[in-house]
Design an enzyme around this catalytic site. Sequence first.
Site, PDB file in Angstrom:
ATOM      1  N   CYS A  51      43.007  55.974  33.349  1.00 45.07           N
ATOM      2  CA  CYS A  51      42.439  55.163  34.437  1.00 45.07           C
ATOM      3  C   CYS A  51      43.489  54.225  35.031  1.00 45.07           C
ATOM      4  O   CYS A  51      43.514  54.003  36.247  1.00 45.07           O
ATOM      5  CB  CYS A  51      41.256  54.337  33.928  1.00 45.07           C
ATOM      6  SG  CYS A  51      39.909  55.346  33.314  1.00 45.07           S
ATOM      7  N   ARG A 128      35.027  61.066  36.068  1.00 46.49           N
ATOM      8  CA  ARG A 128      35.885  60.782  37.233  1.00 46.49           C
ATOM      9  C   ARG A 128      35.296  61.488  38.461  1.00 46.49           C
ATOM     10  O   ARG A 128      35.666  62.610  38.786  1.00 46.49           O
ATOM     11  CB  ARG A 128      37.317  61.236  36.959  1.00 46.49           C
ATOM     12  CG  ARG A 128      37.913  60.554  35.755  1.00 46.49           C
ATOM     13  CD  ARG A 128      39.361  60.919  35.487  1.00 46.49           C
ATOM     14  NE  ARG A 128      39.709  60.488  34.140  1.00 46.49           N
ATOM     15  CZ  ARG A 128      40.044  59.240  33.813  1.00 46.49           C
ATOM     16  NH1 ARG A 128      40.110  58.324  34.757  1.00 46.49           N
ATOM     17  NH2 ARG A 128      40.316  58.918  32.573  1.00 46.49           N
TER      18      ARG A 128
HETATM   19  C1  BEZ Z   1      41.682  57.127  29.855  1.00 43.90           C
HETATM   20  O1  BEZ Z   1      42.772  57.228  29.287  1.00 43.90           O
HETATM   21  O2  BEZ Z   1      41.574  56.599  30.953  1.00 43.90           O
HETATM   22  C2  BEZ Z   1      40.474  57.681  29.178  1.00 43.90           C
HETATM   23  C3  BEZ Z   1      40.601  58.809  28.415  1.00 43.90           C
HETATM   24  C4  BEZ Z   1      39.476  59.317  27.768  1.00 43.90           C
HETATM   25  C5  BEZ Z   1      38.239  58.679  27.914  1.00 43.90           C
HETATM   26  C6  BEZ Z   1      38.127  57.560  28.717  1.00 43.90           C
HETATM   27  C7  BEZ Z   1      39.245  57.055  29.353  1.00 43.90           C
END
Ligand code: BEZ
Length: 216
Positions: A51, A128
Amino acid sequence: MNTETGHQLPRIGSKAPNFKAETTKGTISLNDYQGKWFVLFSHPADFTPVCTTEFVAFQEVYPELREEGVELLGLSVDSVASHLAWIRSIEKTFNIEIEFPLVADSDKKVAISYGMIMPEESQTETSRAVFIIDDNQIVRAIIYYPLTTGRNMKEIVRLVKALKTTDNHGTPTPANWESGDKVLVSPPKTHEEMKKRASQNDIECLNWYLCEKSID
Ligand code: BEZ
């Protein structure tokens, strides 16, 4: 159909669901975007690696989107305080200011009405999702990515530009189209239209249904 609420989830061509939410820039509702295009996107959680890279990348394309008259609105189920702390951390780490607002959807109301939560992937986080919403508040395109894959901002900008080009010129765009490329010509609907194509010198045809033209 959203099984929790019984509401129809947004689809391409449908009216964007109404919302009124707290954001990092105060209360924002769908009505605030009346007459404007905007991209509403969700991310799973603040202070997470994928993110964070996405937020830097969204900010990097934000000026280009704004030049197209398109706003950006982020969303996750985190609080405003969490969003503000995360944005500050991003700003300090990357020396980049996050200029677009970020919805704090703690009660998941917006996320549920837009179908941003994929319960089989996560019950608690938004996946997402990207909704491109036009100036008539119609959902024009939807993209979903899983938790573990960062989105391609160039594709989101390309999609916005392709939709606007189609609106402005009444023409579809081909695979891998980029701004400035030729556009396609919709296929003929009648025998007469098909025959007329042979004498049109502003279009280039590979066959009767596959023609392209310049729009500059
Ligand atoms: C992230 O790195 O943004 C992420 C990865 C897996 C689940 C939620 C967020």
